[in-house]
Enzyme design. Structure first.
Site, PDB file in Angstrom:
ATOM      1  CE1 TYR A 170      11.783  20.254 -14.353  1.00 45.73           C
ATOM      2  CE2 TYR A 170      11.687  18.957 -12.348  1.00 45.73           C
ATOM      3  CZ  TYR A 170      11.214  19.240 -13.622  1.00 45.73           C
ATOM      4  OH  TYR A 170      10.166  18.516 -14.151  1.00 45.73           O
TER       5      TYR A 170
ATOM      6  CD  GLU B 123      16.132  18.038 -19.750  1.00 40.12           C
ATOM      7  OE1 GLU B 123      15.393  17.245 -20.370  1.00 40.12           O
ATOM      8  OE2 GLU B 123      15.774  19.185 -19.430  1.00 40.12           O
TER       9      GLU B 123
ATOM     10  CG  ASN C  95       3.052  18.915 -15.238  1.00 41.58           C
ATOM     11  OD1 ASN C  95       3.857  18.149 -14.717  1.00 41.58           O
ATOM     12  ND2 ASN C  95       3.397  20.096 -15.723  1.00 41.58           N
TER      13      ASN C  95
ATOM     14  CG  HIS D 211      11.086  16.608 -17.719  1.00 35.43           C
ATOM     15  ND1 HIS D 211      11.211  17.986 -17.707  1.00 35.43           N
ATOM     16  CD2 HIS D 211      12.149  16.137 -18.433  1.00 35.43           C
ATOM     17  CE1 HIS D 211      12.320  18.325 -18.359  1.00 35.43           C
ATOM     18  NE2 HIS D 211      12.900  17.225 -18.812  1.00 35.43           N
TER      19      HIS D 211
ATOM     20  CE  LYS E 231       7.125  16.765 -14.219  1.00 34.26           C
ATOM     21  NZ  LYS E 231       6.505  18.092 -13.976  1.00 34.26           N
TER      22      LYS E 231
HETATM   23  P1  IDP Z   1       7.392  21.871 -18.543  1.00 32.80           P
HETATM   24  O1  IDP Z   1       7.383  20.687 -17.601  1.00 32.80           O
HETATM   25  O2  IDP Z   1       6.139  21.945 -19.372  1.00 32.80           O
HETATM   26  O3  IDP Z   1       8.650  21.958 -19.363  1.00 32.80           O
HETATM   27  P2  IDP Z   1       8.483  24.038 -16.920  1.00 32.80           P
HETATM   28  O4  IDP Z   1       8.170  25.479 -17.109  1.00 32.80           O
HETATM   29  O5  IDP Z   1       9.838  23.549 -17.333  1.00 32.80           O
HETATM   30  O6  IDP Z   1       7.327  23.190 -17.625  1.00 32.80           O
HETATM   31  O7  IDP Z   1       8.268  23.728 -15.369  1.00 32.80           O
HETATM   32  C1  IDP Z   1       8.716  22.517 -14.787  1.00 32.80           C
HETATM   33  C2  IDP Z   1       7.623  21.976 -13.903  1.00 32.80           C
HETATM   34  O8  IDP Z   1       7.424  22.858 -12.782  1.00 32.80           O
HETATM   35  C3  IDP Z   1       6.238  21.901 -14.548  1.00 32.80           C
HETATM   36  O9  IDP Z   1       6.072  20.729 -15.324  1.00 32.80           O
HETATM   37  C4  IDP Z   1       5.333  21.916 -13.353  1.00 32.80           C
HETATM   38  O10 IDP Z   1       5.278  20.646 -12.707  1.00 32.80           O
HETATM   39  C5  IDP Z   1       6.071  22.891 -12.425  1.00 32.80           C
HETATM   40  N1  IDP Z   1       5.598  24.288 -12.580  1.00 32.80           N
HETATM   41  C6  IDP Z   1       5.911  25.152 -13.590  1.00 32.80           C
HETATM   42  N2  IDP Z   1       5.343  26.372 -13.394  1.00 32.80           N
HETATM   43  C7  IDP Z   1       4.673  26.279 -12.222  1.00 32.80           C
HETATM   44  C8  IDP Z   1       3.861  27.224 -11.472  1.00 32.80           C
HETATM   45  O11 IDP Z   1       3.689  28.395 -11.847  1.00 32.80           O
HETATM   46  N3  IDP Z   1       3.317  26.749 -10.312  1.00 32.80           N
HETATM   47  C9  IDP Z   1       3.491  25.479  -9.858  1.00 32.80           C
HETATM   48  N4  IDP Z   1       4.231  24.583 -10.525  1.00 32.80           N
HETATM   49  C10 IDP Z   1       4.813  24.955 -11.702  1.00 32.80           C
HETATM   50 MG    MG Z   2      10.638  22.323 -18.763  1.00 38.96          MG
END
Ligand code: IDP
Ligand code: MG
Length: 160
Positions: free
Chosen positions: A50, A137, A123, A126, A10
């Site tokens: 997303y 995807e 983080n 992805h 990202k």
């Molecule tokens: P993942 O990236 O580990 O698959 P997902 O649940 O698919 O996690 O969420 C996509 C992205 O959205 C996460 O990587 C993170 O950047 C963001 N995200 C997910 N949950 C939250 C939250 O509760 N607060 C803020 N950002 C979040």
């Molecule tokens: Mg995800």
């Protein structure tokens, strides 16, 4: 057993100049890069990628982060590559991601911090979370002729 999965470094990962170190980790376990490009995606594309999160409270921040700069999209191939890459990426929340994982080693913020600031969790990366999503995807991000079949030195020790 041999699977392909989508990895996206990202904008926070690209801007922190961690792309090389992240890719190195994937190569080190013997996974193969079969497609890779730098792309600056727009809001419409982010909504498609997303889709499952469109209604979530963090979606606006997620869209803002993904479109703020270019990302590096990679298709990774290997034995159980989808679960293998998720394991190496670590938990979604950097605070909870184990040391030794990409998120655990290179980030530390919490859900609480991100939500209080009204931003998305930075983080770095992805990775597809299931066989179904990996297929969807990869099709969204890559054309067929952008993916390549070739041998690496690891192949003789893993799949042959
Ligand atoms: P993942 O990236 O580990 O698959 P997902 O649940 O698919 O996690 O969420 C996509 C992205 O959205 C996460 O990587 C993170 O950047 C963001 N995200 C997910 N949950 C939250 C939250 O509760 N607060 C803020 N950002 C979040
Ligand atoms: Mg995800």
């Amino acid at each position: 057993m041999i699977e392909q999965t989508l990895v996206v470094i990202k904008p926070d990962g690209v801007q922190r100049c961690l792309a090389g170190r992240i890719i190195q980790r994937l190569e080190d376990v013997g996974l193969k890069i079969v497609g890779m490009k730098m792309v600056w995606v727009n809001k419409e594309f982010t909504r498609q990628h997303y889709k499952e999160h469109l209604e979530k409270h963090f979606y606006p921040g997620l869209e803002a982060l993904l479109t703020v700069g270019p990302v590096i999209a990679i298709v990774i191939e290997g034995v159980n590559a989808i679960a293998q890459v998720r394991k190496m990426v670590g938990s979604t929340e950097p605070k909870s991601a184990a040391p030794g994982t990409i998120r655990g080693d290179f980030s530390h913020v919490t859900y609480e911090f991100a939500d209080k600031k009204g931003v998305t969790l930075k983080n770095l990366i992805h990775a597809s979370d299931s066989d179904k999503n990996a297929k969807i995807e990869i099709k969204l991000w890559f054309k067929k002729d952008e993916l390549h079949a070739y041998k690496t030195v690891h192949d003789m020790h893993t799949i042959e």
